[in-house]
Design an enzyme around this catalytic site. Structure first.
Site, short mmCIF file in Angstrom:
data_model
loop_
_atom_site.label_atom_id
_atom_site.label_comp_id
_atom_site.label_asym_id
_atom_site.label_seq_id
_atom_site.Cartn_x
_atom_site.Cartn_y
_atom_site.Cartn_z
N HIS A 90 30.73 -9.81 9.12
CA HIS A 90 30.66 -8.28 8.60
C HIS A 90 29.24 -8.37 8.10
O HIS A 90 29.04 -7.12 7.48
CB HIS A 90 31.71 -7.95 7.53
CG HIS A 90 33.06 -7.97 8.13
ND1 HIS A 90 33.91 -7.49 7.15
CD2 HIS A 90 33.51 -8.14 9.06
CE1 HIS A 90 35.13 -7.29 7.79
NE2 HIS A 90 34.77 -7.83 9.12
N ASP B 210 34.52 -12.17 7.46
CA ASP B 210 33.96 -11.15 6.58
C ASP B 210 32.76 -11.31 6.17
O ASP B 210 31.97 -11.94 7.19
CB ASP B 210 35.02 -11.16 5.18
CG ASP B 210 34.96 -10.02 4.57
OD1 ASP B 210 33.94 -9.23 4.05
OD2 ASP B 210 36.02 -9.24 4.40
#
Ligand SMILES: *[C@@H]1O[C@H](CO)[C@@H](O)[C@H](O)[C@H]1NC(C)=O
Ligand SMILES: *[C@@H]1O[C@H](CO)[C@@H](O)[C@H](O)[C@H]1NC(C)=O
Ligand SMILES: *[C@@H]1O[C@H](CO)[C@@H](O)[C@H](O)[C@H]1NC(C)=O
Ligand SMILES: *[C@@H]1O[C@H](CO)[C@@H](O)[C@H](O)[C@H]1NC(C)=O
Ligand SMILES: *[C@@H]1O[C@H](CO)[C@@H](O)[C@H](O)[C@H]1NC(C)=O
Ligand SMILES: *[C@@H]1O[C@H](CO)[C@@H](O)[C@H](O)[C@H]1NC(C)=O
Length: 345
Positions: A255, A232
């Site tokens: 991310h 993430d």
């Protein structure tokens, strides 16, 4: 496993003195060195060393002299969820030279707060260092997450954060590895004067919500010289965060670096004075991102992103004012009128 010089120095210290009062040359004040083993920990990676850890913390935190609490090198200590409270009498140094490992099964959290593993509350002046590893053993948590498992039963609740500080002041976490966190690896909520440097934060690219470093309602934060490779955000910040410096970060896969999501459930969030520079992002879904929920209020201002190199990044720059992380229709976007305030400066 790679041993850092600091870790080998510690091994010598631990071998030589065990629990003893050390007078560091040149330093006026005495320091107490305590190790988990002094409190009965086994360190074989299997035995339950939780009580020893709690007892060692209580002793070190209550020490009248500056204490070093060591997790000895070349050993692994299995620790069930713990809540460690400050403030301590003196500054405390948690020297993690060995490994702290979580229980593998989410079932071990039955009857406990599912969001906490190593939870440290209310400390003022704590440094974590030592070259060792904190292993969240998140594999089973990820397998059960609805973000991965598409059949029932699956887990919608957020899993535990690995190392989570709340209400802290003057905390530095430097030179350790945090890996395979069930959820966020290192997080700070309502903290000021924070430093997170020379860290490795590592989890597989497909592990859900395994942010590297997460800030919430925190200010005066320096996040520098870190290698972050997770499933993430490498760095994310929510709530009222200010005076945040992010520099010399290698990020990816993951991310990217994210401000937000802000304004969830119509809250007011203000983020300001954030500097992000000298970063290398590789194989990330996003580069730098500002995201807010529809219906939220507040602002994100005085933000500067510079000298950021991106390689194979799908969305290099994103400002998303209709953020939603659930299947459509997003719960957030139902029932809010167009007139709702939503401002990102
Ligand atoms: C391990 O020890 C802690 C602290 O004593 C306790 O809360 C936990 O239930 C123990 N876990 C097991 C599996 O016995
Ligand atoms: C941020 O912290 C506040 C409390 O200060 C809490 O209500 C909120 O849920 C937290 N947000 C996240 C994303 O953790
Ligand atoms: C964040 O700041 C806003 C405006 O200053 C305030 O209304 C809100 O309560 C703050 N949130 C927290 C969690 O302190
Ligand atoms: C947001 O509000 C909804 C409905 O009031 C509630 O069910 C949900 O728990 C809230 N979420 C958060 C993160 O506060
Ligand atoms: C780009 O990143 C994606 C996601 O990490 C990866 O699957 C893909 O192989 C990468 N492509 C190249 C050319 O590196
Ligand atoms: C990016 O992805 C490519 C293709 O999968 C891989 O060869 C490369 O090592 C990755 N780079 C990083 C820094 O992860």
């Amino acid at each position: 496993m790679v041993r850092t010089p600091a870790a080998s120095v510690l091994r010598v210290l631990v071998a030589l003195v065990g629990a003893a009062v050390l007078c560091f040359s040149g330093a006026a004040e005495a320091r107490v060195l305590l190790t988990l083993d002094d409190f009965g920990a086994v360190g074989d990676g299997i035995a339950n060393d939780t009580q020893a850890f709690v007892d060692a913390w209580t002793a070190a935190c209550g020490s009248e002299e500056q204490a070093v609490l060591a997790v000895p090198v070349a050993k692994a200590y299995r620790i069930w969820p713990v809540q460690l409270a400050g403030p301590c009498k003196m500054k405390l140094n948690l020297l993690i030279a060995g490994t702290i490992v979580a229980p593998a099964s989410p079932d071990e959290w039955a009857g406990r707060d599912p969001m906490k593993w190593l939870y440290i509350y209310g400390v003022d002046g704590l440094s974590v260092s030592g070259g060792g590893t904190i292993d969240g053993v998140g594999q089973e948590w990820w397998a059960r997450s609805c973000k991965r498992k598409k059949t029932q039963p699956c887990n919608t609740r957020p899993p535990p954060r690995a190392l989570h500080f709340e209400e802290c002041r003057g905390v530095s976490v430097q030179g350790v590895t945090l890996q395979n966190g069930p959820q966020f690896h290192l997080s700070f909520t309502r903290c000021v004067d924070v430093k997170a440097s020379f860290l490795r934060l590592v989890a597989p690219a497909d592990s859900p919500n395994t942010d590297g470093i997460h800030l919430n309602d925190s200010s005066r934060v320096q996040i520098t010289d870190n290698l972050i490779s997770t499933g993430d955000d490498c760095v994310s910040m929510v709530g009222n965060c200010s005076d945040v410096r992010v520099r010399d970060i290698s990020c990816g896969p993951g991310h990217g670096i994210s401000i937000g999501s802000l304004g969830k459930n119509r809250t007011t969030d203000r983020v300001e004075n954030v500097r992000v520079d000298t970063c290398l992002l590789t194989n990330t879904t996003n580069g730098v991102r500002i995201k807010s929920w529809q219906g939220g209020m507040g602002s994100a201002r005085d933000l500067r992103f510079e000298s950021i190199v991106m390689k194979n990044v799908s969305n290099p720059i994103i400002i998303d004012q209709y953020y939603c992380d659930q299947p459509t229709p997003c719960a957030n976007q139902v029932g809010f009128a167009v007139s709702s305030l939503n401002r990102t400066e």
